[in-house]
Design an enzyme around this catalytic site. Structure first.
Site, PDB file in Angstrom:
ATOM      1  N   ASP A  13      -0.739  98.104  74.377  1.00 44.14           N
ATOM      2  CA  ASP A  13      -2.397  98.064  73.984  1.00 44.14           C
ATOM      3  C   ASP A  13      -2.819  96.807  74.125  1.00 44.14           C
ATOM      4  O   ASP A  13      -3.773  96.505  73.116  1.00 44.14           O
ATOM      5  CB  ASP A  13      -2.577  98.840  72.636  1.00 44.14           C
ATOM      6  N   HIS A  43      -3.544 103.689  79.672  1.00 49.69           N
ATOM      7  CA  HIS A  43      -4.418 102.688  80.060  1.00 49.69           C
ATOM      8  C   HIS A  43      -5.775 102.829  80.221  1.00 49.69           C
ATOM      9  O   HIS A  43      -6.256 103.877  80.825  1.00 49.69           O
ATOM     10  CB  HIS A  43      -4.002 101.896  81.433  1.00 49.69           C
TER      11      HIS A  43
END
Ligand code: IMP
Ligand code: MG
Length: 340
Positions: A13, A43
């Protein structure tokens, strides 16, 4: 100098998706190939007001000429992948390695059904750990055995190595983050395999001497989902006040947060053999940075933050994210310094 590997420097992240989508649009790589664990990673990237998310395809999907490949080391959830191929309309340029492992319903059930994985480790529940366990004992199905995937099956390592032999540009996408590595992270609070740059290359089937640059992505603060230690963790109240409160893109769980830590950044750089740095979400820590596209126009304290990272790591910060849109970014690459 055609081969660039992109990895996460913290716990996933970090904003790899945006960086990869930006580079793909800007540099037109012939191939973007995904390594990493599998659909436990999400993503995200925003382009022209629209938000996109991929859990299986490379984040280069918006570039309509780039071939989208998935390496043999990556676990494929056919439902998720087929859905993404449809959403992005990329069926004519998607290639999955014949030896990619397959996640089945039983793996997801094992991931979410027991106390150890679900509660103690706090996995994403996407079946990746149990599927990798089955791969280790050699009972896991491979992509070549799945009729619905037949048209996408091929030789990914051969395709990537052929392209590199022709000096074509290849973007290698890592997933998760360095400290989720099964070997180098804080075991047992880690994912089910190594995710450092070497492992990402192995997933794809390229040797270490083929890589020209390793770009490590750090967020301007640290977040972590699931269990396990997080040094200098702040309270969720505090992260709300600072605007650091985030929710997982795969699981929706609230992410824990801590300030940027140069000590662990330096460790990540070594574990990955990183040659340059991207910093994302600078605008969240320094609001005056929002949307800025030139380093000299950043607030002084934001410039100092970046300069300190460079001084402490000895690497150049080549890309700086200043907002969600792909174009909200400072590109400090010099042609002599970077692949692609
Ligand atoms: P698993 O990979 O689903 O087995 O989960 C193991 C640990 O890694 C948990 O703490 C997850 O939250 C974390 N994790 C796995 N993939 C990602 C990711 O892409 N981003 C952030 N955390 C992840
Ligand atoms: Mg993510």
């Amino acid at each position: 100098m055609p081969c660039l590997v992109i990895v996460g420097g913290f716990f996933g992240d970090e904003g790899k998706g945006k960086i990869i989508a930006y580079l793909a649009n800007k540099e037109n790589p012939v191939i973007a190939v995904r390594g990493g664990v599998g659909p436990n990673a999400g993503h995200t990237f925003c382009h022209e007001g629209k938000t996109y998310k991929v859990r299986m395809l490379p984040s280069a999907a918006l570039n309509s000429t780039t071939q989208l490949l998935i390496g043999a080391g990556v676990l494929v959830d056919p439902n998720i992948l087929l859905d993404e191929i449809k959403t992005f309309g990329v069926s004519n340029r998607t290639l999955i390695d014949s030896q990619s492992g397959i996640i089945e319903k039983v793996h997801i059930e094992r991931d979410i059904g027991g106390i150890h994985l679900k509660n103690k480790i706090g996995t994403t529940g996407t079946g990746t750990g149990p599927a990798n366990a089955d791969r280790a004992i050699r009972v896991l199905k491979l992509a070549k055995e799945i009729p619905e995937l037949t048209r996408y099956i091929g030789d990914v390592s051969g395709t990537v190595n052929d392209a590199l032999d022709r000096n074509e540009s290849v973007l290698v996408e890592g997933t998760q983050g360095t400290f989720l590595s099964l070997y180098h992270g804080g075991y047992p609070y880690v994912t089910s395999k190594d995710v450092t740059a070497s492992a990402i290359c192995s997933d794809v089937g390229i040797g270490p001497k083929k890589v020209d640059d390793v770009l490590i992505v750090f967020k301007a603060y640290i977040t972590r989902v699931g269990e396990g230690p997080l040094k200098d963790e702040i309270t969720s109240e505090d992260s709300k006040v600072r605007g650091w409160l985030e929710y997982g893109s795969v699981t929706g769980r609230q992410r824990r947060a801590a300030p940027f830590d140069p000590v662990i950044a330096k460790k990540a750089i070594r574990l990955n053999g990183a040659t340059q740095i991207a910093i994302t979400k600078l605008d969240i820590v320094f609001p005056g940075s929002a949307g800025v596209r030139e380093f000299s126009k950043l607030p002084r304290e934001a410039q100092t933050f970046v300069e300190n990272v460079e001084a402490e790591t000895g690497l150049r910060v080549t890309l700086i994210g200043t907002g969600a849109e792909l174009t909200q970014l400072i590109d400090r690459r010099e042609t002599s310094q970077i692949a692609l």
